[in-house]
Design a protein around this motif. Structure first.
Motif, short mmCIF file in Angstrom:
data_model
loop_
_atom_site.label_atom_id
_atom_site.label_comp_id
_atom_site.label_asym_id
_atom_site.label_seq_id
_atom_site.Cartn_x
_atom_site.Cartn_y
_atom_site.Cartn_z
N PHE A 189 -12.21 -13.61 -20.29
CA PHE A 189 -11.70 -13.14 -19.19
C PHE A 189 -11.15 -11.52 -19.26
N MET A 190 -10.95 -10.95 -20.49
CA MET A 190 -10.94 -9.66 -20.51
C MET A 190 -12.36 -8.95 -20.35
N ILE A 191 -13.26 -9.60 -20.54
CA ILE A 191 -14.45 -8.84 -20.08
C ILE A 191 -14.68 -8.93 -18.61
N ALA A 192 -14.34 -10.10 -18.01
CA ALA A 192 -14.45 -10.19 -16.74
C ALA A 192 -13.48 -9.23 -15.94
N ALA A 193 -12.23 -8.84 -16.52
CA ALA A 193 -11.56 -7.66 -15.95
C ALA A 193 -12.21 -6.36 -16.16
N TYR A 194 -12.57 -6.23 -17.22
CA TYR A 194 -13.43 -4.92 -17.63
C TYR A 194 -14.60 -4.65 -16.56
N GLY A 195 -15.19 -5.75 -16.05
CA GLY A 195 -16.27 -5.67 -15.33
C GLY A 195 -15.63 -5.18 -13.82
N ARG A 196 -14.38 -5.09 -13.46
CA ARG A 196 -14.14 -4.52 -12.20
C ARG A 196 -14.02 -2.80 -12.34
N ILE A 197 -13.97 -2.28 -13.75
CA ILE A 197 -14.14 -0.65 -13.89
C ILE A 197 -15.48 -0.56 -14.02
N TYR A 198 -16.29 -1.15 -14.58
CA TYR A 198 -17.84 -0.93 -14.68
C TYR A 198 -18.26 -1.30 -13.35
N GLY A 199 -18.07 -2.10 -12.41
CA GLY A 199 -18.79 -2.28 -11.02
C GLY A 199 -17.97 -1.09 -10.25
N GLY A 200 -17.24 -0.30 -10.57
CA GLY A 200 -16.66 0.63 -9.75
C GLY A 200 -15.74 0.52 -8.51
N VAL A 201 -15.15 -0.62 -8.67
CA VAL A 201 -14.11 -1.05 -7.70
C VAL A 201 -12.52 -0.68 -8.06
N HIS A 202 -12.47 -0.52 -9.46
CA HIS A 202 -11.10 -0.18 -9.89
C HIS A 202 -10.96 0.74 -10.99
N PHE A 203 -9.81 1.35 -11.07
CA PHE A 203 -9.75 2.20 -12.15
C PHE A 203 -9.09 1.40 -13.24
N PRO A 204 -9.04 2.00 -14.59
CA PRO A 204 -8.44 1.24 -15.89
C PRO A 204 -7.15 1.02 -15.65
N LEU A 205 -6.32 1.77 -15.30
CA LEU A 205 -4.70 1.44 -14.95
C LEU A 205 -4.78 0.39 -13.94
N ASP A 206 -5.42 0.14 -12.66
CA ASP A 206 -5.38 -1.01 -12.08
C ASP A 206 -5.46 -2.10 -12.99
N VAL A 207 -6.68 -2.12 -13.83
CA VAL A 207 -6.91 -3.39 -14.38
C VAL A 207 -5.72 -3.67 -15.63
N VAL A 208 -5.35 -2.82 -16.17
CA VAL A 208 -4.36 -3.02 -17.27
C VAL A 208 -3.19 -3.74 -16.61
N VAL A 209 -2.70 -2.78 -15.57
CA VAL A 209 -1.35 -3.60 -15.04
C VAL A 209 -1.61 -4.81 -14.38
N GLY A 210 -2.92 -5.17 -13.74
CA GLY A 210 -3.09 -6.43 -13.47
C GLY A 210 -3.08 -7.26 -14.17
N LEU A 211 -3.82 -7.10 -15.45
CA LEU A 211 -3.55 -8.03 -16.61
C LEU A 211 -2.24 -8.29 -17.04
#
Length: 244
Positions: free
Chosen positions: A144-166
């Motif tokens: 699930f961490m990799i799935a969240a990382y994919g949101r940055i890799y895929g160009g739709v979220h910044f790292p802060l978006d992902v970390v706070v979402g997690l």
């Protein structure tokens, strides 16, 4: 101990995300290969709302209390995330940078926090509660961490978006897991309805997923092919186990 380790992981992710948010995005998003496109293009769909719903309903068939806690946490955490998104209206990477690497559709609004990452946070903690100190718990946590990382890799979220979402997903899941220990569900757990209702909902969700639902991002549409079959197989196994 597992929760302390996950908290440490979060802190180590939050600090660089706060300091180098845009720089980290460009670094992660810029490091792409055709192989990663295929793998992460599919894997990031693990955070899709209906995909997560199917997974949680499968958990409820065998561990009712934890499944119910996760379902409640998903609703509350997702609500918090959507309120923050609509209130803050932060731009997504395609609205800030040109020529970034995209997997799926180009999105421009409501970046912070990441909804996919919120659901991934709930599920990552659920894995630790289900399997505790076993290695499979950390394997699922990492998935699930990799799935969240994919949101940055895929160009739709910044790292802060992902970390706070997690963080939102994890904190809400921790809270509801603790509260669920006080819920008077012993009689309900012993009732046939404790698996018949989740089973019915699982059947409905699997049918919806497998009959035209578009998994987000669309690169992860493979989930709509195999997950309904897996869900119905698990449901048949649970039915047979209950009746035996």
């Amino acid at each position: 101990m597992n929760l302390k380790i996950s908290a440490l992981i979060f802190i180590n992710l939050l600090i660089p995300a706060l300091i180098w948010n845009h720089g980290l995005f460009l670094l992660i998003n810029g490091f792409n290969t055709p192989l990663f496109d295929v793998i992460l293009g599919v894997w990031t769909g693990l955070g899709d709302g209906l995909v997560i719903t199917v997974l949680v309903l499968m958990v409820m068939l065998f561990q009712f209390r934890l499944g119910l806690a996760a379902a409640t946490a998903l609703i509350v955490a997702s609500l918090i995330t959507q309120i923050l998104k609509r209130t803050l209206e932060f731009p997504r990477p395609p609205a800030v940078f040109e020529n970034i690497h995209l997997l799926g559709h180009s999105l421009h609004n409501y970046s912070f926090p990441s909804g996919h990452s919120t659901t991934c946070g709930v599920m990552a903690l659920l894995a630790l509660f289900i399997w505790k100190k076993r290695k499979i718990a950390w394997a699922v946590f990492a998935a699930f961490m990799i799935a969240a990382y994919g949101r940055i890799y895929g160009g739709v979220h910044f790292p802060l978006d992902v970390v706070v979402g997690l963080a939102i997903g994890m904190l809400v899941m921790v809270w509801f897991e603790k509260k669920s220990q006080q819920w008077p569900i012993e009689r309900w757990s012993a009732s046939e309805w404790s698996w018949k209702i989740p089973g019915l909902l699982l059947m409905i969700a699997a049918v919806v997923l497998g009959t035209g639902y578009e998994v987000k991002p669309y690169t992860a549409q493979v989930f709509a092919l195999f997950l309904p079959v897996a869900a119905l197989t698990v449901l048949a196994f649970a039915w047979k186990k209950r009746l035996s």
